[in-house]
Design an enzyme around this catalytic site. Structure first.
Site, PDB file in Angstrom:
ATOM      1  N   ARG A 180      -4.636  -8.529 -20.692  1.00 44.81           N
ATOM      2  CA  ARG A 180      -5.551  -8.392 -21.483  1.00 44.81           C
ATOM      3  C   ARG A 180      -4.852  -7.316 -22.579  1.00 44.81           C
ATOM      4  O   ARG A 180      -5.308  -7.248 -23.684  1.00 44.81           O
ATOM      5  CB  ARG A 180      -6.867  -7.702 -20.946  1.00 44.81           C
ATOM      6  CG  ARG A 180      -6.697  -6.390 -20.220  1.00 44.81           C
ATOM      7  CD  ARG A 180      -7.963  -5.899 -19.466  1.00 44.81           C
ATOM      8  NE  ARG A 180      -9.120  -6.057 -20.328  1.00 44.81           N
ATOM      9  CZ  ARG A 180      -9.712  -5.211 -20.850  1.00 44.81           C
ATOM     10  NH1 ARG A 180      -8.821  -4.043 -21.045  1.00 44.81           N
ATOM     11  NH2 ARG A 180     -10.880  -5.470 -21.692  1.00 44.81           N
TER      12      ARG A 180
ATOM     13  N   PRO B  14       0.922  -1.160   0.127  1.00 48.17           N
ATOM     14  CA  PRO B  14      -0.077   0.155   0.069  1.00 48.17           C
ATOM     15  C   PRO B  14       0.813   1.479  -0.003  1.00 48.17           C
ATOM     16  O   PRO B  14       0.408   2.500  -0.385  1.00 48.17           O
ATOM     17  CB  PRO B  14      -0.879  -0.322   1.109  1.00 48.17           C
ATOM     18  CG  PRO B  14      -0.147  -1.211   2.022  1.00 48.17           C
ATOM     19  CD  PRO B  14       0.636  -2.147   1.091  1.00 48.17           C
TER      20      PRO B  14
ATOM     21  N   ASP C 112     -10.762   1.907 -24.487  1.00 46.91           N
ATOM     22  CA  ASP C 112     -11.140   1.971 -23.119  1.00 46.91           C
ATOM     23  C   ASP C 112     -10.627   3.088 -22.467  1.00 46.91           C
ATOM     24  O   ASP C 112      -9.831   3.854 -22.689  1.00 46.91           O
ATOM     25  CB  ASP C 112     -10.278   0.673 -22.389  1.00 46.91           C
ATOM     26  CG  ASP C 112     -10.781  -0.591 -22.852  1.00 46.91           C
ATOM     27  OD1 ASP C 112     -11.943  -0.826 -23.121  1.00 46.91           O
ATOM     28  OD2 ASP C 112     -10.252  -1.585 -22.517  1.00 46.91           O
TER      29      ASP C 112
ATOM     30  N   GLU D  54       1.518  -8.119   9.016  1.00 46.84           N
ATOM     31  CA  GLU D  54       1.646  -6.718   9.018  1.00 46.84           C
ATOM     32  C   GLU D  54       2.466  -6.264   7.727  1.00 46.84           C
ATOM     33  O   GLU D  54       2.947  -5.149   7.575  1.00 46.84           O
ATOM     34  CB  GLU D  54       2.280  -6.455  10.316  1.00 46.84           C
ATOM     35  CG  GLU D  54       1.276  -6.078  11.336  1.00 46.84           C
ATOM     36  CD  GLU D  54       0.163  -5.223  10.990  1.00 46.84           C
ATOM     37  OE1 GLU D  54       0.460  -4.000  10.481  1.00 46.84           O
ATOM     38  OE2 GLU D  54      -0.909  -5.539  11.032  1.00 46.84           O
TER      39      GLU D  54
HETATM   40  C1  LIG Z   1      -2.445  -5.935   5.819  1.00 38.14           C
HETATM   41  S1  LIG Z   1      -1.494  -5.334   4.714  1.00 38.14           S
HETATM   42  C2  LIG Z   1      -0.085  -4.712   5.457  1.00 38.14           C
HETATM   43  C3  LIG Z   1      -0.021  -3.199   5.701  1.00 38.14           C
HETATM   44  C4  LIG Z   1       1.224  -2.746   6.179  1.00 38.14           C
HETATM   45  N1  LIG Z   1       0.957  -2.891   7.789  1.00 38.14           N
HETATM   46  C5  LIG Z   1       1.216  -1.260   6.090  1.00 38.14           C
HETATM   47  O1  LIG Z   1       0.623  -0.449   6.870  1.00 38.14           O
HETATM   48  O2  LIG Z   1       1.957  -0.759   4.903  1.00 38.14           O
HETATM   49  C6  LIG Z   1      -0.851  -6.991   4.216  1.00 38.14           C
HETATM   50  C7  LIG Z   1      -0.404  -6.879   2.966  1.00 38.14           C
HETATM   51  O3  LIG Z   1      -1.336  -6.788   1.965  1.00 38.14           O
HETATM   52  C8  LIG Z   1      -0.913  -6.157   0.587  1.00 38.14           C
HETATM   53  N2  LIG Z   1      -1.802  -4.909   0.610  1.00 38.14           N
HETATM   54  C9  LIG Z   1      -2.688  -4.220   1.371  1.00 38.14           C
HETATM   55  N3  LIG Z   1      -3.054  -3.102   0.857  1.00 38.14           N
HETATM   56  C10 LIG Z   1      -2.359  -3.003  -0.467  1.00 38.14           C
HETATM   57  C11 LIG Z   1      -2.756  -2.009  -1.452  1.00 38.14           C
HETATM   58  N4  LIG Z   1      -3.303  -0.895  -1.292  1.00 38.14           N
HETATM   59  N5  LIG Z   1      -2.108  -2.420  -2.427  1.00 38.14           N
HETATM   60  C12 LIG Z   1      -1.335  -3.549  -2.817  1.00 38.14           C
HETATM   61  N6  LIG Z   1      -1.166  -4.304  -1.943  1.00 38.14           N
HETATM   62  C13 LIG Z   1      -1.732  -4.492  -0.759  1.00 38.14           C
HETATM   63  C14 LIG Z   1       0.483  -5.885   0.798  1.00 38.14           C
HETATM   64  O4  LIG Z   1       1.251  -7.038   0.323  1.00 38.14           O
HETATM   65  C15 LIG Z   1       0.658  -5.921   2.341  1.00 38.14           C
HETATM   66  O5  LIG Z   1       1.832  -6.475   2.545  1.00 38.14           O
END
Ligand SMILES: C[S@@+](CC[C@H](N)C(=O)[O-])C[C@H]1O[C@@H](n2cnc3c(N)ncnc32)[C@H](O)[C@@H]1O
Length: 243
Positions: A152, A87, A167, A114
């Site tokens: 795609r 994220p 698109d 986490e």
């Molecule tokens: C619960 S999340 C961990 C978030 C982390 N503690 C932080 O605050 O950045 C677990 C995993 O979900 C994935 N993930 C969560 N949100 C995401 C997003 N918006 N985009 C891409 N991957 C995401 C990532 O691989 C991340 O390591």
């Protein structure tokens, strides 16, 4: 193209790999998709892949070794883009999908718990990509979204009839409004121009409506879209009309 997905939940990808456009691209061998369970690379006798964060704090982090080992296994003969789903990463866009669609090999690392030990981020990933400003439970659903958007675009994956050039975002603009049968649905009519058979007029109407929709919904896209003199005149005119 080859795509490897490092995940603790390979079963989540079973239907994804075999359904719709992705299923066809796989069976036509345009893409080779593989979900790799990095738990299989754990040297721990309980196959553990996570541990407590140094310095304390809530939750568990993915440890580096299983992911480093899985990456060296899937990247033996080449040097692929290694994408960490995260994220905190760069926001995924159609432009990024177009860029990734030119690669021969992609590896996606799906986080969980986490998140990751920082050494995975610093020393394995070539890219960190986010789906948006929200937190998912794991990277799997984000990987599916990104892989769908990339596959795609691979040549031959979409039929001519469902080509992606019109698109939204492909042209830098939002797509124009579309209609299908019936011509009159409960008094709601299809615009006459679309029934006229005049291809030049239809193309002009579509361009204007694409510009109108972008101006109303996503005006910031007009700053980077490829616009002709004629487009600029249409936009100037649209700005004088009630939206
Ligand atoms: C619960 S999340 C961990 C978030 C982390 N503690 C932080 O605050 O950045 C677990 C995993 O979900 C994935 N993930 C969560 N949100 C995401 C997003 N918006 N985009 C891409 N991957 C995401 C990532 O691989 C991340 O390591």
């Amino acid at each position: 193209m080859k795509i490897d997905i490092l995940t603790l939940f390979p079963e989540m990808f079973e239907t994804f790999f075999t359904t719709s456009i992705i299923g066809r691209a796989t069976s036509e061998e345009r893409v080779r998709l593989q979900a790799v369970n990095f738990r299989d690379y754990s040297k721990n006798k309980h196959h553990k892949v996570d541990d407590y964060p140094y310095g304390g704090g809530q939750g568990m982090l993915l440890t580096p070794e299983p992911i480093f080992d899985a990456i060296s296994d899937v990247t033996k003969n080449d040097n692929p883009r290694v994408i960490l789903l995260c994220p905190q990463g760069e926001r995924f866009t159609q432009k990024k999908a177009e860029e990734l669609a030119t690669e021969e090999h992609l590896v996606f690392i799906c986080g969980h718990y986490e998140g990751f030990d920082e050494r995975i981020r610093k020393h394995l990933a070539t890219d960190e990509l986010s789906l948006g400003d929200f937190i998912l439970t794991g990277g799997e659903t984000a990987a599916m979204v990104m892989i769908d958007a990339v596959v795609r675009l691979l040549p031959g994956t979409l039929s001519k009839a469902s080509s992606h050039e019109d698109d939204s975002f492909s042209s830098g603009l939002l797509e124009f409004p579309q209609y299908t049968r019936p011509v009159d649905f409960r008094g709601l009519k299809v615009p006459d121009v679309l029934l006229s058979g005049n291809h030049a007029k239809i193309a002009e109407w579509r361009r204007t409506e694409s510009l109108r929709r972008t101006l109303i919904r996503r005006p910031e896209l007009l700053e980077t879209a490829d616009l002709s003199e004629k487009d600029l005149k249409i936009i100037a005119q649209l700005k004088t009309e009630p939206l």
